[in-house]
Each structure stands twice: as structure tokens, then as C-alpha cells.
Design a protein around this motif. Structure first.
Motif, PDB file in Angstrom:
ATOM      1  N   ARG A 118       0.850  -1.198   0.000  1.00 13.71           N
ATOM      2  CA  ARG A 118       0.000   0.000   0.000  1.00 13.71           C
ATOM      3  C   ARG A 118       0.881   1.242   0.000  1.00 13.71           C
ATOM      4  O   ARG A 118       1.741   1.417   0.860  1.00 13.71           O
ATOM      5  CB  ARG A 118      -0.917  -0.001   1.227  1.00 13.71           C
ATOM      6  CG  ARG A 118      -1.876   1.199   1.279  1.00 13.71           C
ATOM      7  CD  ARG A 118      -2.853   1.034   2.416  1.00 13.71           C
ATOM      8  NE  ARG A 118      -2.185   1.071   3.708  1.00 13.71           N
ATOM      9  CZ  ARG A 118      -1.963   2.190   4.414  1.00 13.71           C
ATOM     10  NH1 ARG A 118      -2.340   3.380   3.919  1.00 13.71           N
ATOM     11  NH2 ARG A 118      -1.378   2.128   5.583  1.00 13.71           N
ATOM     12  N   VAL A 123       1.987   4.761   0.787  1.00  8.38           N
ATOM     13  CA  VAL A 123       1.708   5.710   1.863  1.00  8.38           C
ATOM     14  C   VAL A 123       2.328   7.072   1.571  1.00  8.38           C
ATOM     15  O   VAL A 123       1.727   8.114   1.831  1.00  8.38           O
ATOM     16  CB  VAL A 123       2.235   5.173   3.214  1.00  8.38           C
ATOM     17  CG1 VAL A 123       1.951   6.160   4.338  1.00  8.38           C
ATOM     18  CG2 VAL A 123       1.601   3.830   3.529  1.00  8.38           C
ATOM     19  N   ASN A 163       4.365   8.991  -1.695  1.00 12.10           N
ATOM     20  CA  ASN A 163       4.589   8.773  -3.118  1.00 12.10           C
ATOM     21  C   ASN A 163       5.592   9.764  -3.706  1.00 12.10           C
ATOM     22  O   ASN A 163       5.255  10.909  -3.998  1.00 12.10           O
ATOM     23  CB  ASN A 163       3.255   8.870  -3.872  1.00 12.10           C
ATOM     24  CG  ASN A 163       3.405   8.583  -5.354  1.00 12.10           C
ATOM     25  OD1 ASN A 163       4.337   7.903  -5.773  1.00 12.10           O
ATOM     26  ND2 ASN A 163       2.479   9.097  -6.143  1.00 12.10           N
ATOM     27  N   SER A 180      -4.867  15.551   5.868  1.00  8.42           N
ATOM     28  CA  SER A 180      -5.889  14.861   6.647  1.00  8.42           C
ATOM     29  C   SER A 180      -5.326  13.586   7.257  1.00  8.42           C
ATOM     30  O   SER A 180      -4.176  13.199   6.998  1.00  8.42           O
ATOM     31  CB  SER A 180      -7.086  14.531   5.747  1.00  8.42           C
ATOM     32  OG  SER A 180      -6.666  13.730   4.651  1.00  8.42           O
ATOM     33  N   GLY A 210      -4.283   9.926   7.667  1.00  8.62           N
ATOM     34  CA  GLY A 210      -3.919   8.933   6.671  1.00  8.62           C
ATOM     35  C   GLY A 210      -3.242   9.492   5.440  1.00  8.62           C
ATOM     36  O   GLY A 210      -3.013   8.766   4.471  1.00  8.62           O
ATOM     37  N   SER A 211      -2.883  10.784   5.481  1.00 13.89           N
ATOM     38  CA  SER A 211      -2.281  11.401   4.293  1.00 13.89           C
ATOM     39  C   SER A 211      -0.803  11.069   4.138  1.00 13.89           C
ATOM     40  O   SER A 211      -0.242  11.231   3.056  1.00 13.89           O
ATOM     41  CB  SER A 211      -2.463  12.921   4.345  1.00 13.89           C
ATOM     42  OG  SER A 211      -1.835  13.456   5.490  1.00 13.89           O
ATOM     43  N   LYS A 216      -1.669  14.922   0.388  1.00 16.78           N
ATOM     44  CA  LYS A 216      -2.979  14.272   0.341  1.00 16.78           C
ATOM     45  C   LYS A 216      -2.817  12.878  -0.247  1.00 16.78           C
ATOM     46  O   LYS A 216      -2.219  12.721  -1.320  1.00 16.78           O
ATOM     47  CB  LYS A 216      -3.963  15.081  -0.511  1.00 16.78           C
ATOM     48  CG  LYS A 216      -5.351  14.444  -0.605  1.00 16.78           C
ATOM     49  CD  LYS A 216      -6.295  15.257  -1.476  1.00 16.78           C
ATOM     50  CE  LYS A 216      -7.672  14.597  -1.554  1.00 16.78           C
ATOM     51  NZ  LYS A 216      -8.590  15.350  -2.446  1.00 16.78           N
ATOM     52  N   ASN A 217      -3.298  11.891   0.484  1.00 17.48           N
ATOM     53  CA  ASN A 217      -3.219  10.498   0.033  1.00 17.48           C
ATOM     54  C   ASN A 217      -1.800  10.103  -0.378  1.00 17.48           C
ATOM     55  O   ASN A 217      -1.602   9.407  -1.374  1.00 17.48           O
ATOM     56  CB  ASN A 217      -4.187  10.255  -1.127  1.00 17.48           C
ATOM     57  CG  ASN A 217      -5.639  10.465  -0.738  1.00 17.48           C
ATOM     58  OD1 ASN A 217      -6.027  10.237   0.404  1.00 17.48           O
ATOM     59  ND2 ASN A 217      -6.449  10.932  -1.682  1.00 17.48           N
ATOM     60  N   GLY A 218      -0.831  10.592   0.383  1.00 18.75           N
ATOM     61  CA  GLY A 218       0.555  10.240   0.113  1.00 18.75           C
ATOM     62  C   GLY A 218       1.229  11.046  -0.971  1.00 18.75           C
ATOM     63  O   GLY A 218       2.408  10.823  -1.272  1.00 18.75           O
ATOM     64  N   ASN A 219       0.517  11.997  -1.562  1.00 16.64           N
ATOM     65  CA  ASN A 219       1.070  12.812  -2.645  1.00 16.64           C
ATOM     66  C   ASN A 219       1.383  14.227  -2.163  1.00 16.64           C
ATOM     67  O   ASN A 219       0.601  14.824  -1.403  1.00 16.64           O
ATOM     68  CB  ASN A 219       0.081  12.892  -3.814  1.00 16.64           C
ATOM     69  CG  ASN A 219      -0.119  11.554  -4.476  1.00 16.64           C
ATOM     70  OD1 ASN A 219       0.810  10.963  -5.029  1.00 16.64           O
ATOM     71  ND2 ASN A 219      -1.349  11.033  -4.410  1.00 16.64           N
TER      72      ASN A 219
END
Length: 231
Positions: free
Chosen positions: A14, A16, A18, A35, A37-38, A199-202
Motif C-alpha cells: 500500500r 503511503v 509517493n 488529513s 492517513g495522508s 494528500k493520500n501520500g502525494n
């Protein structure tokens, strides 16, 4: 100076974090925003050397991150990491035995400012008081890089501003860099020199706060909300 070069982290396949590439200059207070989990906590743990990147590299003052880097990095975890059977002063003495750059006098001064009794047992402290102890332990080191993961968590909103002002006063801004991850964007904005938004690993953006205000005429929170809506 901290440099991340194409840093990626995966857990069991997964993604996390990137492909982060960043250069964080010394003598700055940098907000790491996003947020839940980012990827904020994972990013701080990689810089602290607690988690290894899946790929890419992290440099501290142009040297590859290694076990020796801990002498240059003080890390405050969002989790409870204090021994409950110690008193606060015993925790301070323990840290002094582990880190050559740790100042007992400064730790006690900060604890007094934060209204924490050094003779109290850790197990009897509230969540907010434990958070204050962790802040004191981190600021009492002379390490050039201080990493704080959600340091305001559990603290009474009525005292957060005074604690943040105290944080600035105890920080050696000419010789130390503070990277702080937080959800309390409005409350920390006044101390930030620059912000990283993920955001979302980016990596969404990395910008000076003054440039943000001049370029877009927005607060950090307004800018953050806009970017989360558009991306």
C-alpha cells in the motif's frame, strides 16, 4: 538542511508516501499539513530514521540518514511514549542520560512555564499534561532538527496559543528547524514560515506562508481547503 529525494514508502504494497522530493532549509518553522492517513506521520518517522523508505533517499546536511543522525534530530511522537512508573523529573533525568545535547535546566524551565509539576508521577498525569511533558523533552535538546507529530493533541484549546508562544520562545530559531504536523491549522499558522501540504501520500504543494498570502490573499486554512477541493 533536510533533503528528500524521490522518497516513497509502501506498507504491504500500500502506497503511503509517493515520490517526495523536498529541501527543507535550516532556521525555519515548517507545517506539515494533511488529513488523517495522508502520510504526515510516516514522513516524520522517515526523517527521524525510525522508518526506512521503500525507495529514494533522505539527507541530513548532505549526509545520508543513518543511526548517527539521531544526534541531530529530536522527535516527538503523537503516541504516548512516557514510562508511567517514572516521575516527570525522572523522565527528564533519563533523557539527559540518553542525549548529550539535553539540558536538564532548560527542561525544568519549560515544565515550569507549562505548569507541570516535576514531582508528579507520569501515570497520574492527564493526556494534556503528558503532551506538555513531551514538548518540554523535545525542546530541551539542542538538536538542529525538531520533529513534532501532533504536539497539540489532547491540549486544552484555551491554552494552546500560550503554549505555542512558549514553543517559539524556547526554540533556538537561528540554529534549529522545527517541522510540526498538526490538524490545528488555524492555531499554528501564526508561527509557521512555510507549509507542506500532502494528500493520500502525494505532495500537493510546498510554499512560504508570506508568499501564499501575497500570491493568493488566503490564510493557510483557506488555501488548504481549496487545494483539497481541487485535487
Amino acid at each position: 538542511m533536510i533533503t528528500l529525494k524521490n522518497v516513497t514508502k509502501k506498507y504491504q504494497g500500500r502506497l503511503v508516501v509517493n515520490n517526495f522530493s523536498l529541501t527543507l532549509e535550516s532556521g525555519r518553522i515548517i507545517g506539515l499539513l494533511g488529513s488523517n492517513g495522508s502520510g504526515k506521520s510516516t514522513t516524520l518517522k522517515m526523517i527521524a530514521g525510525l522508518v526506512q523508505p521503500t525507495s529514494g533517499s533522505i539527507l541530513i546536511n548532505n549526509e545520508k540518514l543513518s543511526r548517527r543522525s539521531c544526534r541531530d534530530i529530536a522527535y516527538l511522537s503523537e503516541h504516548d511514549t512516557l514510562y508511567p512508573f517514572f516521575t516527570v523529573i525522572q523522565i527528564v533525568q533519563f533523557y539527559a542520560s540518553q542525549f548529550k545535547d539535553f539540558s536538564i535546566d532548560k527542561a525544568i524551565e519549560i515544565l515550569q512555564f507549562l505548569n507541570v509539576n516535576p514531582s508528579d508521577k507520569v501515570k497520574h498525569l492527564s493526556k494534556g499534561s503528558k503532551g506538555r511533558v513531551k514538548i518540554a523533552l523535545t525542546l530541551a535538546r539542542k538538536a538542529p532538527f525538531l520533529l513534532m507529530d501532533e504536539p497539540l493533541s489532547g491540549l486544552d484549546p484555551m491554552v494552546r496559543e500560550s503554549i505555542l508562544k512558549g514553543l517559539i520562545s524556547f526554540l533556538d530559531i537561528e540554529n534549529q528547524t522545527l517541522i510540526i504536523s498538526t490538524h490545528e491549522v488555524n492555531e499554528v499558522e501564526f508561527i509557521l514560515d512555510s507549509v507542506i501540504l500532502i494528500k493520500n501520500g502525494n505532495l500537493i504543494d510546498f510554499i512560504d506562508v508570506d508568499t501564499l498570502r501575497e500570491r493568493e490573499g488566503k490564510s493557510v486554512l483557506e488555501w488548504m481547503k481549496q487545494n483539497f477541493t481541487n485535487c
